[in-house]
Design an enzyme around this catalytic site. Structure first.
Site: not given
Ligand code: NAI
Length: 343
Positions: A128, A180, A214, A238
């Site tokens: 972001y 991740k 995930d 988010d």
């Protein structure tokens, strides 16, 4: 610490789309319980552009700097061009590093009962930061789109520590770090590395585990009750916080707080809902729940508890619900019922 009689100056931004409708509803309910806020009404977003040709007028920034506290309606951000998201700018301007998004079941009998988890999203870094540009390919000036993200060790530490401190203060048991790091080995690897160090400091007091984003998304749907406090990077936070909002009745029920060292901005997780703006059917509960968080932030748990109880009463009763919650009540109907319940 505030006392019962003390007034508290706070900035109020009505925002765009359904913003003015839900802000009016929420301020009426706050007035009904005698909330201590003295509003300094300011503009931002398209409302700012329309009035003074500025999506984030200087007066608005100065007001938040002065009050250190704001309740904000949603702001419309033009997609794929125009001005930068004002929400992102506000977070950067005031160093609002922690985005706190609680998810709690209020409507009984849904697909997921008894959900009670809190998600902390890092608010200033990651993708972001939006450092983006195009690389031309042949005749196409937009042949390749490139975006870089960054995470700093200091910020990773600060947000994870904030989540652990919250867990301690609020009698939570477990903090889950979501990352991740198997693919984005540096960007989110650093977050995980720093997170593990912080977790070590709380060993014996707060349990710690880690999930790849995930897998976490799947597990949040299959067995959300295993989660307590989640802390993650900006983009993942988010997305996952919209998922968690979906567990308890959708965006109309999801509040959020953006917290920094010197200021805090409270808002609904949802946007300006242009599809229903002006129709008088918006659900004010997400913003009302954000106002409840704001009351807790200024140590007015007494008033926060009263509004929480009022919401529960009205929603459990089930006769006055807006369309997004399966009813046909208007914003005004729900506001009236809530005012009666908290009076
Ligand atoms: P959105 O959250 O505004 O709307 C998504 C769907 O949820 C729509 O069908 C809408 O009608 C419904 N919805 C949202 N809030 C509701 C409420 N309180 N009551 C009943 N239904 C509600 O998301 P969308 O359409 O992607 O974004 C619209 C605009 O809002 C965009 O310009 C976006 O950038 C901005 N936005 C602003 C945010 C903020 O100010 N914090 C957060 C998210 C989006």
């Amino acid at each position: 610490m505030t006392t019962d009689s003390k007034t508290i100056p706070a900035t109020l931004i009505a925002g765009d789309g359904i913003g003015p409708e839900i802000v009016e509803s929420v301020t009426e309910i706050l007035d009904t319980v005698g909330a201590p806020f003295v509003w300094d009404r300011q503009l931002a977003g398209m409302a700012g552009v329309d009035a003074v040709n500025d999506p984030l007028p200087k007066q608005t920034i100065e007001s938040i700097r002065r009050t250190g506290l704001a309740l904000k309606g949603p702001l419309t951000t033009p997609v794929g061009g125009g001005f930068k998201s004002i929400n992102v700018t506000l977070r950067q301007e005031f160093g609002l590093f922690a985005n706190l998004r609680p998810t709690k079941t209020i409507i009984p009998g849904g697909r997921f009962d008894d959900i009670d988890l809190v998600l902390f999203r890092e608010n200033l870094e990651g993708y972001y930061a939006a450092m983006e540009h195009y690389i031309p390919v042949g005749d196409d000036p937009k042949g390749i789109a490139l975006s870089s993200g960054f995470n700093s060790r200091a910020e990773c530490r600060r947000i994870v520590k904030f989540a652990f401190e919250y867990a301690v203060k609020n009698n939570r048991k477990t903090v889950t770090i979501v990352h991740k790091a198997n693919i984005l080995k540096l960007l989110t690897g650093l977050f995980l590395e720093e997170g593990r160090k912080v977790a070590e400091e709380y060993k014996g007091r707060i349990e710690f585990n880690e999930r790849i984003v995930d897998a976490c998304a799947m597990q949040l749907v299959i067995n959300p009750w295993q989660f307590d406090v989640i802390v993650t990077t900006n983009l993942f936070g988010d997305i996952l916080s919209d998922l968690t909002a979906g567990l308890v009745g959708g965006l109309g029920m999801a509040p959020g707080a953006n917290i920094g060292e010197k200021a805090a901005v409270f808002e609904a997780v949802h946007g300006s809902a242009p599809d229903i703006a002006g129709k008088g059917i918006a659900n004010p509960l997400a913003l009302l729940l954000a106002a409840v968080m704001m009351l807790r932030h200024v140590n007015r748990n007494d008033l926060a508890d009263r509004i929480d109880a009022g919401i529960k009463k009205v929603i459990t009763n089930g006769t006055v619900r807006t369309k997004d919650l399966g009813g046909n009540a208007t914003t005004k109907d729900l506001t009236a019922a809530l005012k009666q319940a908290v009076a």
